[in-house]
Design an enzyme around this catalytic site. Sequence first.
Site, PDB file in Angstrom:
ATOM      1  N   HIS A 151      -3.593   9.851 -11.077  1.00 48.52           N
ATOM      2  CA  HIS A 151      -4.052  11.238 -11.275  1.00 48.52           C
ATOM      3  C   HIS A 151      -5.056  11.273 -12.433  1.00 48.52           C
ATOM      4  CE1 HIS A 151      -0.809  13.206  -8.720  1.00 48.52           C
ATOM      5  NE2 HIS A 151      -0.387  11.958  -8.821  1.00 48.52           N
ATOM      6  N   TYR A 204       5.122   6.514 -16.686  1.00 49.40           N
ATOM      7  CA  TYR A 204       4.219   7.429 -17.391  1.00 49.40           C
ATOM      8  C   TYR A 204       4.143   7.042 -18.869  1.00 49.40           C
ATOM      9  CZ  TYR A 204       4.498  10.611 -13.292  1.00 49.40           C
ATOM     10  OH  TYR A 204       4.448  11.154 -12.035  1.00 49.40           O
TER      11      TYR A 204
HETATM   12  C1  HEM Z   1       7.786   5.916  -8.704  1.00 46.87           C
HETATM   13  C2  HEM Z   1       6.902   6.762  -8.327  1.00 46.87           C
HETATM   14  C3  HEM Z   1       5.720   7.198  -9.185  1.00 46.87           C
HETATM   15  C4  HEM Z   1       4.974   6.477 -10.089  1.00 46.87           C
HETATM   16  C5  HEM Z   1       5.162   5.017 -10.481  1.00 46.87           C
HETATM   17  C6  HEM Z   1       3.968   7.365 -10.630  1.00 46.87           C
HETATM   18  C7  HEM Z   1       3.020   6.999 -11.577  1.00 46.87           C
HETATM   19  C8  HEM Z   1       2.188   7.861 -12.268  1.00 46.87           C
HETATM   20  C9  HEM Z   1       1.419   7.558 -13.437  1.00 46.87           C
HETATM   21  C10 HEM Z   1       1.371   6.196 -14.126  1.00 46.87           C
HETATM   22  C11 HEM Z   1       0.784   8.684 -13.847  1.00 46.87           C
HETATM   23  C12 HEM Z   1      -0.101   8.848 -15.089  1.00 46.87           C
HETATM   24  C13 HEM Z   1       0.759   9.357 -16.250  1.00 46.87           C
HETATM   25  C14 HEM Z   1       0.042   9.554 -17.583  1.00 46.87           C
HETATM   26  O1  HEM Z   1      -0.702   8.665 -18.053  1.00 46.87           O
HETATM   27  O2  HEM Z   1       0.242  10.615 -18.224  1.00 46.87           O
HETATM   28  C15 HEM Z   1       1.137   9.702 -12.902  1.00 46.87           C
HETATM   29  C16 HEM Z   1       0.696  11.014 -12.945  1.00 46.87           C
HETATM   30  C17 HEM Z   1       1.172  12.017 -12.126  1.00 46.87           C
HETATM   31  N1  HEM Z   1       2.146  11.925 -11.153  1.00 46.87           N
HETATM   32 FE1  HEM Z   1       3.106  10.280 -10.586  1.00 46.87          FE
HETATM   33  N2  HEM Z   1       4.118   8.595 -10.052  1.00 46.87           N
HETATM   34  C18 HEM Z   1       5.190   8.540  -9.176  1.00 46.87           C
HETATM   35  C19 HEM Z   1       5.705   9.565  -8.433  1.00 46.87           C
HETATM   36  C20 HEM Z   1       5.282  10.873  -8.478  1.00 46.87           C
HETATM   37  C21 HEM Z   1       5.869  11.971  -7.759  1.00 46.87           C
HETATM   38  C22 HEM Z   1       7.103  11.907  -6.862  1.00 46.87           C
HETATM   39  C23 HEM Z   1       5.134  13.080  -8.077  1.00 46.87           C
HETATM   40  C24 HEM Z   1       5.296  14.485  -7.604  1.00 46.87           C
HETATM   41  C25 HEM Z   1       6.339  15.166  -7.623  1.00 46.87           C
HETATM   42  C26 HEM Z   1       4.125  12.672  -9.016  1.00 46.87           C
HETATM   43  C27 HEM Z   1       3.210  13.520  -9.600  1.00 46.87           C
HETATM   44  C28 HEM Z   1       2.333  13.174 -10.601  1.00 46.87           C
HETATM   45  C29 HEM Z   1       1.439  14.108 -11.229  1.00 46.87           C
HETATM   46  C30 HEM Z   1       1.323  15.587 -10.931  1.00 46.87           C
HETATM   47  C31 HEM Z   1       0.716  13.382 -12.183  1.00 46.87           C
HETATM   48  C32 HEM Z   1      -0.389  13.895 -13.089  1.00 46.87           C
HETATM   49  C33 HEM Z   1       0.157  14.332 -14.383  1.00 46.87           C
HETATM   50  C34 HEM Z   1      -0.991  14.807 -15.207  1.00 46.87           C
HETATM   51  O3  HEM Z   1      -1.807  15.613 -14.719  1.00 46.87           O
HETATM   52  O4  HEM Z   1      -1.059  14.384 -16.363  1.00 46.87           O
HETATM   53  N3  HEM Z   1       4.227  11.334  -9.226  1.00 46.87           N
HETATM   54  N4  HEM Z   1       1.990   9.183 -11.950  1.00 46.87           N
END
Ligand code: HEM
Lengths: 204, 361
Positions: B66, B335
Amino acid sequence: MNAAPDRFTLAARALHWLMAVMIVAMLFIGVGMVATVSARHEWLLAIHKPLGIAILLLAVIRLAVRVRHPPPPLPADLPALQKLAALASHWLLYFLMLAMPLIGWAMLSAGGYPVMLGDALRLPPIFPTSPVAFAVLRHLHGAFAMLLFLTFLAHMGAALYHGLIRRDGVFASMLPAASRSIDGDREEVDADKADRPSAARQND
Amino acid sequence: MHDPAPLHVPPRRIGAWSLIIGAVAIVAVAFGYVGGWLAPHRLTPKKLVNQLQHDAGTFAGYRRNHAKGVCVVGHFDSSGQAQAYSVAEVFAPGQRTPVVGRFAIPGGNPYAPDSSVPIRSMALRFTLANGQQWRTGMNSMPVFPVATPQAFYAQLQAKQPDPVTGKPDPAKIAAFFAAHPETAAFRAWAKTAKPSASFATESYWGLNAFVFVDAAGQHHPVRWRMVPEASDVGSVANTPGGANYLAADLTERLAHGPQRWQLQVTLAKPGDPTNDATKTWPDDRRTIDAGTLVLERSAPQASGPCRDINYDPLVLPAGIEASDDPLLPARSAAYADSYLRRTSEEAHLPGTAAPKPETSR
Ligand code: HEM
Ligand code: HEM
């Protein structure tokens, strides 16, 4: 014969062993939680934070006890280098047991996280929010943890060396009065002991 | 004993030394195992985030997933209706809670065109009056493709670009889907999903289940989503060729007034899966309207207030707890790793990726 104390005070010994268990547990919890994506990450972190703050409180008490009651002197025949190593490693341990929880608390503050010790118990931030400070402190928390672990290994090895090889009463000085035979037991005479200069400390 | 060596070591001391060395070695090996260095097959947060980088590239200072997004600021007005189920202060009747949020599109490339994926995301940080926080990250789809971090990792591996073509290998992706039938509901959704023209017209699902805790200490498994007030189709999106129309659309809408969403909280019935984000709950489940999210202004992510926030879904206030969903601890751990990488890059710490010139925009 009792001019110098031959063991740490009861408070110092109790704190030593309680905190030894807590700190070693914290090191394992810490490296374990950052190396898994399972539910362990969540519940270990939930233990990590309050346990770390408990260590901080105990370390403050312990330092006060240490200042009021100086420990028994090291054996007079201990080589100067070993004495220096003992002294330096002990102060390093005191420093790290205070610094580690403070850094943990400060890094969460710098990262803008609420410092939660439970569902509702929150500590105030002790550092302004700053991504740069967060990154530096987070790396420091990891590096100091490794230093703490290595110092602990050396400390444990040295304690066993005193107890099993030198048998000079240093190990016993941290044990309850009843368990003296583990170390520095004068009744047990053997060839091994005979080839060592006897400890200056009066153990009996 | 025949021991010709001049340095005679009594057997007793050999035993003692072995004991000492053995004890130190056992502790060191146990530490190495728990810390993962001696357990190379364990899925770690580092591996997940490395794989995100293998798929999209490494962009210093940006989120590893993202990566492309925009900050928003506003507040949440509680209706009071969720208070019967959760003691969280954010749900008290009439309570207004400040919010710093972020809209984004999934993927690790901060320069990806907005039309490259049909999914949009909304992340929110509620700062409660008592100093506690509630952070949540939601996606604009009703189901997640996978249920476990292991499957998520496998999916990322399948999507890694082929070194020769520079594109993901369709055969590998097909093989992944064949091996993971739980992705069916998501694929059915994705077939009809089109990249929306606006962040403001999307619903955002929390996907993972959580647990509300009421004043009596009773636990209520829930899922939540944000349902938009705006329903019109944006006009900017129909301009072909625009790669960054989402942020422009948002700025334009906010210039005319705040954008609103209703926070809808669905209560599970016994037996509804709380550990499987690939499965929806039946439509007839009780849904309460917990309040209104009001977003008032946006800011670029490079300088906005959302940049240094880790929207870790396990930063929760008293009254909201994690469920047994295995994705939640994995998200929290990954995260944190992503956050450490990007803040280390902001701090220019040695060994971190150097920022690239912003020419590719
Ligand atoms: C094991 C599964 C998942 C992994 C490994 C993963 C991994 C990541 C990582 C590494 C980030 C960046 C975080 C940062 O640097 O602040 C991220 C952002 C995000 N993830 Fe996931 N994610 C997973 C599942 C999900 C699920 C299930 C959702 C939805 C419900 C989701 C929604 C989001 C959103 C909305 C962001 C953006 C947050 C922002 O705008 O700062 N993710 N994800
Ligand atoms: C004696 C005290 C402590 C010890 C020995 C300790 C040890 C550790 C270790 C070994 C790690 C893993 C480091 C790495 O591999 O990078 C860690 C991580 C961490 N510690 Fe501590 N710690 C202590 C106190 C605290 C306190 C008081 C807090 C917070 C209030 C804290 C918060 C954390 C956090 C948030 C992480 C990182 C979790 C993540 O990145 O997912 N620690 N700690």
